[in-house]
Motif scaffolding. Structure first.
Motif, PDB file in Angstrom:
ATOM      1  N   THR A  52     -17.208-107.801-101.389  1.00 30.27           N
ATOM      2  CA  THR A  52     -16.851-107.991-102.784  1.00 30.27           C
ATOM      3  C   THR A  52     -16.458-109.458-102.958  1.00 30.27           C
ATOM      4  O   THR A  52     -15.524-109.927-102.309  1.00 30.27           O
ATOM      5  N   VAL A  53     -17.182-110.164-103.810  1.00 29.80           N
ATOM      6  CA  VAL A  53     -16.989-111.608-103.957  1.00 29.80           C
ATOM      7  C   VAL A  53     -15.602-111.945-104.510  1.00 29.80           C
ATOM      8  O   VAL A  53     -14.952-112.875-104.026  1.00 29.80           O
ATOM      9  N   ASN A  54     -15.131-111.197-105.486  1.00 27.16           N
ATOM     10  CA  ASN A  54     -13.859-111.543-106.140  1.00 27.16           C
ATOM     11  C   ASN A  54     -12.672-111.575-105.194  1.00 27.16           C
ATOM     12  O   ASN A  54     -11.837-112.466-105.257  1.00 27.16           O
ATOM     13  N   ASP A  55     -12.558-110.579-104.328  1.00 30.87           N
ATOM     14  CA  ASP A  55     -11.388-110.536-103.440  1.00 30.87           C
ATOM     15  C   ASP A  55     -11.731-110.776-101.971  1.00 30.87           C
ATOM     16  O   ASP A  55     -10.861-110.678-101.106  1.00 30.87           O
ATOM     17  N   LEU A  56     -12.990-111.087-101.683  1.00 29.73           N
ATOM     18  CA  LEU A  56     -13.451-111.358-100.321  1.00 29.73           C
ATOM     19  C   LEU A  56     -13.064-110.255 -99.340  1.00 29.73           C
ATOM     20  O   LEU A  56     -12.585-110.510 -98.239  1.00 29.73           O
ATOM     21  N   SER A  57     -13.291-109.022 -99.732  1.00 27.08           N
ATOM     22  CA  SER A  57     -13.073-107.914 -98.813  1.00 27.08           C
ATOM     23  C   SER A  57     -14.436-107.381 -98.385  1.00 27.08           C
ATOM     24  O   SER A  57     -15.403-107.466 -99.136  1.00 27.08           O
TER      25      SER A  57
END
Length: 87
Positions: A52-57
């Motif tokens: 997930t790009v937004n939270d780098l998970s």
């Protein structure tokens, strides 16, 4: 997003191992679509990895499952610009 931030989130050891995987060309493909990067990373087996790009998970089919070296490798492939933009 940059390498420093990725190392902060994933931890230095995981980051280093993932960077090695990226530099060895183990990311077989990467596709970005609506804020999600998906790809396959070659480890002991081929692992399906999703970031997930937004939270780098990341979530991966490897035994670690969450925020693993395969996720780091996929993120670094994305940062290098070598991905398919599905948007």
């Amino acid at each position: 997003m940059d390498e420093f931030r990725v190392a902060q989130i994933f931890g230095e050891k995981t980051f280093r191992r993932g960077k090695d995987y990226f530099e060895e060309g183990r990311v077989l493909h990467a596709v970005k679509l609506e804020g999600i990067i998906t790809g396959e990373v070659l480890g002991t087996m081929r692992y399906r990895t999703r970031v997930t790009v937004n939270d780098l998970s990341s979530i991966c089919s490897c035994p670690v499952r969450v925020n693993c070296k395969h996720g780091v490798a996929l993120i670094l492939r994305y940062l290098s610009g070598a991905y398919i933009d599905g948007d």
